[in-house]
Design a protein around this motif. Structure first.
Motif, short mmCIF file in Angstrom:
data_model
loop_
_atom_site.label_atom_id
_atom_site.label_comp_id
_atom_site.label_asym_id
_atom_site.label_seq_id
_atom_site.Cartn_x
_atom_site.Cartn_y
_atom_site.Cartn_z
N GLY A 1 -1.83 1.49 0.13
CA GLY A 1 -1.52 0.85 1.44
C GLY A 1 0.06 0.37 1.38
N VAL A 2 0.79 0.94 0.68
CA VAL A 2 2.15 0.58 0.91
C VAL A 2 3.01 1.81 1.36
N GLU A 3 4.38 1.50 2.19
CA GLU A 3 5.01 2.64 2.54
C GLU A 3 6.02 2.94 1.70
N HIS A 4 6.55 4.32 1.92
CA HIS A 4 7.81 4.72 1.33
C HIS A 4 8.69 3.68 1.38
N GLY A 5 9.53 3.36 0.35
CA GLY A 5 10.65 2.26 0.31
C GLY A 5 9.93 0.91 0.20
N PHE A 6 8.88 1.02 -0.50
CA PHE A 6 8.31 -0.40 -0.88
C PHE A 6 9.08 -1.21 -1.78
N ASN A 7 9.83 -0.64 -2.53
CA ASN A 7 10.36 -1.42 -3.47
C ASN A 7 11.59 -2.02 -2.96
N ASN A 8 12.11 -1.43 -1.97
CA ASN A 8 13.45 -2.15 -1.16
C ASN A 8 13.22 -3.43 -0.30
N ASP A 9 13.59 -4.35 -0.90
CA ASP A 9 13.34 -5.87 -0.26
C ASP A 9 14.16 -6.22 0.72
N THR A 10 14.97 -5.26 1.13
CA THR A 10 15.98 -5.56 2.44
C THR A 10 15.18 -5.12 3.70
N THR A 11 14.29 -4.51 3.52
CA THR A 11 13.77 -3.97 4.91
C THR A 11 12.12 -4.30 4.84
N PRO A 12 11.35 -4.31 6.14
CA PRO A 12 10.20 -4.71 6.08
C PRO A 12 9.16 -3.69 5.50
N ARG A 13 9.59 -2.66 4.96
CA ARG A 13 8.54 -1.91 4.45
C ARG A 13 8.33 -2.28 2.75
N PHE A 14 9.22 -3.29 2.54
CA PHE A 14 9.09 -3.78 1.20
C PHE A 14 7.71 -4.60 1.19
N ASP A 15 6.96 -4.24 -0.12
CA ASP A 15 5.91 -4.88 -0.62
C ASP A 15 6.15 -5.60 -1.67
N GLU A 16 5.87 -6.93 -1.80
CA GLU A 16 6.22 -7.92 -2.83
C GLU A 16 5.57 -7.62 -4.04
N VAL A 17 4.08 -7.61 -3.81
CA VAL A 17 3.21 -7.16 -4.98
C VAL A 17 3.34 -5.91 -5.50
N ALA A 18 3.53 -4.96 -5.01
CA ALA A 18 3.51 -3.61 -5.43
C ALA A 18 5.08 -3.50 -6.10
N ALA A 19 5.95 -4.03 -5.55
CA ALA A 19 7.31 -3.95 -6.14
C ALA A 19 7.58 -4.64 -7.35
N LYS A 20 6.78 -5.81 -7.43
CA LYS A 20 6.98 -6.61 -8.52
C LYS A 20 6.33 -5.79 -9.73
N LEU A 21 5.28 -5.45 -9.53
CA LEU A 21 4.50 -4.52 -10.51
C LEU A 21 5.17 -3.33 -11.10
N ALA A 22 5.76 -2.61 -9.91
CA ALA A 22 6.54 -1.33 -10.30
C ALA A 22 7.57 -1.81 -11.01
N TRP A 23 8.35 -2.94 -10.79
CA TRP A 23 9.62 -3.32 -11.49
C TRP A 23 9.55 -3.78 -12.88
N GLU A 24 8.32 -4.52 -13.03
CA GLU A 24 7.62 -4.73 -14.50
C GLU A 24 7.56 -3.81 -15.27
N ARG A 25 6.75 -2.65 -14.52
CA ARG A 25 6.66 -1.49 -15.41
C ARG A 25 7.97 -0.82 -15.82
N THR A 26 8.80 -0.85 -14.98
CA THR A 26 10.05 0.10 -15.07
C THR A 26 10.93 -0.59 -16.34
N LEU A 27 10.72 -2.14 -16.36
CA LEU A 27 11.60 -2.81 -17.15
C LEU A 27 10.62 -2.57 -18.59
N ALA A 28 9.63 -2.52 -18.60
CA ALA A 28 8.82 -2.32 -19.94
C ALA A 28 9.02 -0.91 -20.53
N LEU A 29 9.07 0.00 -19.57
CA LEU A 29 9.41 1.19 -20.04
C LEU A 29 10.73 1.18 -20.65
N PHE A 30 12.00 0.63 -20.23
CA PHE A 30 13.23 0.84 -20.39
C PHE A 30 13.23 -0.16 -21.94
#
Length: 301
Positions: A266-295
């Motif tokens: 249900g989210v748009e391309h660019g959903f992690n970019n919190d400067t635009t309306p395509r940002f999705d807070e829930v998906a971005a938070k989860l994706a970034w948490e997973r990214t930090l966990a990987l690193f």
């Protein structure tokens, strides 16, 4: 300068307007083409097509999480040699102001607009999370990010991508040898930058981990060369990128590459970019948490 535009979300726009904007952002239609196509939907919403475009454009100051003056972070711009590319690469290095021991390094790769304020902010966010980040600017050979997203997209089309990709290889090699680094390198990239993460994964055996966000797949016949562990993040409403995923996944599986892939519904391309309306807070938070966990799991120790 303050930005007093009303904060909008993807659901505030007709899906066709979002599709047109995605085409515009990626050079598949012109500004004029977007305005012409969006005009019908603008009339339905009581706005003009120009107002729709303005609402969809980034709001850098409003979304900034870590200010350049934040005392937790030390930043500097550096220039490095890129003999196989354009000759020189310029980028932002961000590191924790107080660090104990050597830290992992993450290469941060921008969208198709160069090193804009949002990507600089991403680098500083990583520094706050106890990484050293290096964010190069592919537009440096053409004068660097120009401060205007439309002009940046226009400049991006003038790059010789063969040279630009060599610049990113030079940037990765530099990042891995940064003073204070532990020699372990990860890469995170967004849109165009996600595609570059995939490219670096198949070109650089030294890359330990990669987190491409809605990025283009690499040539499938090169996937067997990937040694990095990958965390691939996709937007559910991103048919343009997602169409290549089944074949890419099959190649990853055949090659025995370690990876995880997540399609955020249900989210748009660019959903992690919190400067635009395509940002999705829930998906971005989860994706970034997973990214930090990987690193944290693959780059430390």
């Amino acid at each position: 300068m303050s930005d007093n535009r009303k904060r909008t979300e993807a659901r505030d726009f007709h899906p066709e307007v979002l599709r047109l904007f995605d085409q515009y952002v990626h050079g598949l239609t012109s500004r004029r083409g977007f305005l012409k196509g969006a005009s019908t939907y603008a009339a339905l919403s009581g706005a003009t097509a120009v107002e729709l475009l303005d609402a969809l454009n980034p709001r850098f100051a409003a979304a900034q999480k870590i200010a350049p003056t934040d005392p937790r972070v030390v930043t500097e711009f550096v220039e490095i040699d890129s003999p196989q590319g354009y000759g020189k690469v310029r980028g932002l290095v961000a590191r924790p102001a107080k660090a104990e021991g050597k830290l992992p390094v993450v290469l941060v790769i921008h969208e198709n607009r160069g090193l804009n304020p949002h990507i600089e902010d991403i680098a500083r966010r990583l520094a706050v999370d106890n990484f050293i980040a290096f964010a190069p600017d592919a537009l440096f050979p053409l004068g660097g990010y120009p401060g205007d997203e439309d002009r940046a997209r226009e400049l991006f089309t003038k790059l010789d991508q063969t040279k630009t990709r060599e610049d990113f290889i030079a940037a990765a090699n530099y990042a891995q040898s940064l003073p204070g680094g532990n020699g372990r390198l990860g890469a995170a990239g967004f849109c165009y930058g996600g595609g570059i993460v995939n490219f670096l994964a198949e070109r650089l055996p030294s890359l330990a981990a990669g987190a491409p966000f809605y990025g283009a797949a690499p040539p499938l016949d090169q996937v067997a060369a990937i040694k990095a562990e990958l965390l691939l993040n996709f937007a559910g409403k991103d048919d343009r990128i997602n169409a290549a995923w089944p074949a890419y996944e099959a190649a990853l599986q055949q090659a025995g590459v370690k990876y995880q892939a997540f399609i955020y519904p249900g989210v748009e391309h660019g959903f992690n970019n919190d400067t635009t309306p395509r940002f999705d807070e829930v998906a971005a938070k989860l994706a970034w948490e997973r990214t930090l966990a990987l690193f944290n799991r693959t780059l430390r120790g």
